[in-house]
Design an enzyme around this catalytic site. Structure first.
Site, PDB file in Angstrom:
ATOM      1  N   GLU A  62       0.780  -1.234   0.204  1.00  0.00           N
ATOM      2  CA  GLU A  62      -0.098  -0.048  -0.039  1.00  0.00           C
ATOM      3  C   GLU A  62       0.926   1.221  -0.053  1.00  0.00           C
ATOM      4  O   GLU A  62       0.653   2.331  -0.486  1.00  0.00           O
ATOM      5  CB  GLU A  62      -0.842  -0.071   1.066  1.00  0.00           C
ATOM      6  CG  GLU A  62      -1.983  -1.072   1.006  1.00  0.00           C
ATOM      7  CD  GLU A  62      -1.286  -2.349   1.746  1.00  0.00           C
ATOM      8  OE1 GLU A  62      -2.024  -3.456   1.718  1.00  0.00           O
ATOM      9  OE2 GLU A  62      -0.302  -2.419   2.187  1.00  0.00           O
ATOM     10  N   PRO A 118      11.615 -13.473   0.555  1.00  0.00           N
ATOM     11  CA  PRO A 118      10.637 -13.639   1.588  1.00  0.00           C
ATOM     12  C   PRO A 118       9.650 -12.457   1.515  1.00  0.00           C
ATOM     13  O   PRO A 118      10.358 -11.352   1.656  1.00  0.00           O
ATOM     14  CB  PRO A 118      11.129 -14.208   2.817  1.00  0.00           C
ATOM     15  CG  PRO A 118      12.537 -14.744   2.264  1.00  0.00           C
ATOM     16  CD  PRO A 118      12.989 -13.574   0.820  1.00  0.00           C
ATOM     17  N   GLY A 131      12.837  -2.719   0.095  1.00  0.00           N
ATOM     18  CA  GLY A 131      12.733  -1.759  -0.998  1.00  0.00           C
ATOM     19  C   GLY A 131      13.654  -1.909  -2.216  1.00  0.00           C
ATOM     20  O   GLY A 131      13.745  -0.772  -2.870  1.00  0.00           O
ATOM     21  N   LEU A 153       1.541  -6.646 -11.044  1.00  0.00           N
ATOM     22  CA  LEU A 153       1.464  -5.576 -11.806  1.00  0.00           C
ATOM     23  C   LEU A 153       2.936  -5.129 -12.057  1.00  0.00           C
ATOM     24  O   LEU A 153       3.346  -4.604 -13.015  1.00  0.00           O
ATOM     25  CB  LEU A 153       0.585  -4.511 -11.444  1.00  0.00           C
ATOM     26  CG  LEU A 153      -0.842  -4.946 -11.692  1.00  0.00           C
ATOM     27  CD1 LEU A 153      -1.685  -3.566 -11.353  1.00  0.00           C
ATOM     28  CD2 LEU A 153      -1.263  -4.922 -13.282  1.00  0.00           C
TER      29      LEU A 153
END
Length: 417
Positions: free
Chosen positions: A59, A262, A303, A330
């Site tokens: 998110e 993971p 990241g 996506l």
């Protein structure tokens, strides 16, 4: 009355929530850091920031382009997350340009303390975080609430439906709900969300901001591996073994480098130890860079998902063999990667269905290494130009939800009292 009973039950269960968090902190110490913030006791923010709540990593990544745009126009941003991985993602992407806090547990007293520290001009919640006291406390202070990129699977719908009175009361606190799809909007309407406060805007996850620096790093890794690469992204407990078993079944002369990433950082070491049982040439991101003598590489960093994808020829997207609904396909699609997933897809059913129908994604229905291994082997052996172009085409065709969200946020900031 419904919210009063909910709060009483939540208060009774709170010690269990705290205990669970502390137990998790034995494997992931970040869970016990800044624990006091979860009780609403937080360092104050200056002025009236826009408050963004994104539960975790996915998110946070999805809403990042909007946050960048708000920062560029001079807005201050307060970012709350629930998980430490979400917090780490916020820090990595924005550094000190935004204020980060953990979202308090959902009790009125904690939000009373929270609002003593913060005076947001708007709350934007990413996807479906329907916390009754959070919504009530915010609405009662005349702060507009936007539920953005909202989705509601049939499974979640049935869960909320069991507490219809509480759910309807919570939804009635929302100023504007932007649903991903018509089916999501219909489910929210059935739960009591006013139709005139909803719009179908599409998924902001199509509006992917490709980080060129990360992509270049990934391409450097790919060159260093010097052979075909399979990335298994956001894997859950049990999926790593399925991927490793399938990888071992592939004939050695066709076997790709396997990058295992993971989903949860507390599993990094256990997956690394598991992988060492499959090859003598196992390493991880924190120990070494990519090299031609590596068979299995554990992505134990946060990241860098785009770099892992950019290093690969084929992507497996996790959560789809673990029964947890699958993760977002996506990102690899935007990079032109052929995609393989398992049967569990309720989190992204519409997106997965679209990618499948366009020929960009293959779904393996049997949770076994033989079928998965054969699918991996075939996809790596064939020319997948058509699959690559199909994924890119799907992403490009469906862009635009972020701009629609931005316009709605701007309207509320300007017009709300």
């Amino acid at each position: 009355m419904a919210r009063l009973l909910y709060s009483a039950l939540y208060t009774f269960l709170l010690p269990l929530f705290v205990f669970r968090l502390l137990v998790r902190s034995f494997k992931a110490p970040a869970y016990r850091q800044r624990l006091i913030e979860r009780f609403g006791i937080q360092q104050k923010t200056i002025g009236r920031p826009i408050w963004i709540h994104a539960v975790s990593v996915g998110e946070t990544i999805a809403i990042s382009p909007l946050v960048e745009r708000l920062l560029d126009q001079g807005e201050s941003v307060l970012f709350t997350t629930t998980t430490p991985t979400g917090a780490a993602q916020v820090k990595q992407r924005f550094g000190g340009r935004v204020e980060h806090r953990y979202l308090p547990w959902d009790l009125p007293i904690f939000f009373t303390l929270f609002f003593r520290a913060h005076s947001p001009k708007l709350l934007l919640i990413v996807e479906t975080e329907i916390w009754p006291n959070l919504l009530s406390a915010t609405s009662s202070r005349n702060i507009p609430i936007v539920l953005a990129n909202a989705r509601l699977s049939e499974k979640s719908f049935q869960g909320y439906k069991r507490f219809s009175g509480l759910t309807q009361q919570a939804l009635n606190s929302i100023t504007l709900l932007l649903a991903q799809h018509e089916a999501d909007a219909e489910r929210f309407k059935s739960l009591g969300m006013p139709e005139d406060l909803m719009m179908v805007s599409g998924s902001i996850k199509f509006d992917i901001d490709l980080p060129e620096e990360q992509i270049q790093i990934g391409r450097t890794w790919k060159a260093a591996f010097a052979r075909k690469v399979l990335v298994a992204a956001s894997t859950h407990q049990g999926e790593d073994k399925i991927l490793l078993d399938a990888w071992r079944v592939i004939p050695q002369d066709q076997r790709p480098v396997l990058i295992l990433v993971p989903r949860h950082p507390e599993r990094f070491d256990s997956v690394y130890q598991l992988a060492k049982g499959y090859s003598d040439f196992v390493s991880k991101r924190s120990l070494s860079t990519a090299a031609s003598n590596i068979d299995i590489w554990i992505g134990d960093s946060l990241g860098e998902m785009f770099s892992y994808y950019a290093a690969a020829d084929l992507a497996f997207v996790g959560g789809s063999f673990s029964g947890t609904g699958g993760h977002n396909p996506l990102e690899p699609a935007a990079l032109g990667l052929p995609i393989v997933m398992g049967p569990s897809d309720y989190n992204f059913r519409s997106i997965i269905s679209t990618l499948k129908s366009e020929g960009a994604l293959v779904q393996v229905q049997v949770q076994g290494e033989q079928e998965l291994a054969e699918q991996i082997r075939v996809l790596l052996d064939n020319d997948n130009h058509a699959m690559s172009q199909a994924g890119i085409r799907v992403v490009e065709k469906n862009r635009g939800a972020m701009e629609r969200l931005y316009q709605q946020v701007q309207s509320l900031i300007t017009n709300y009292p």
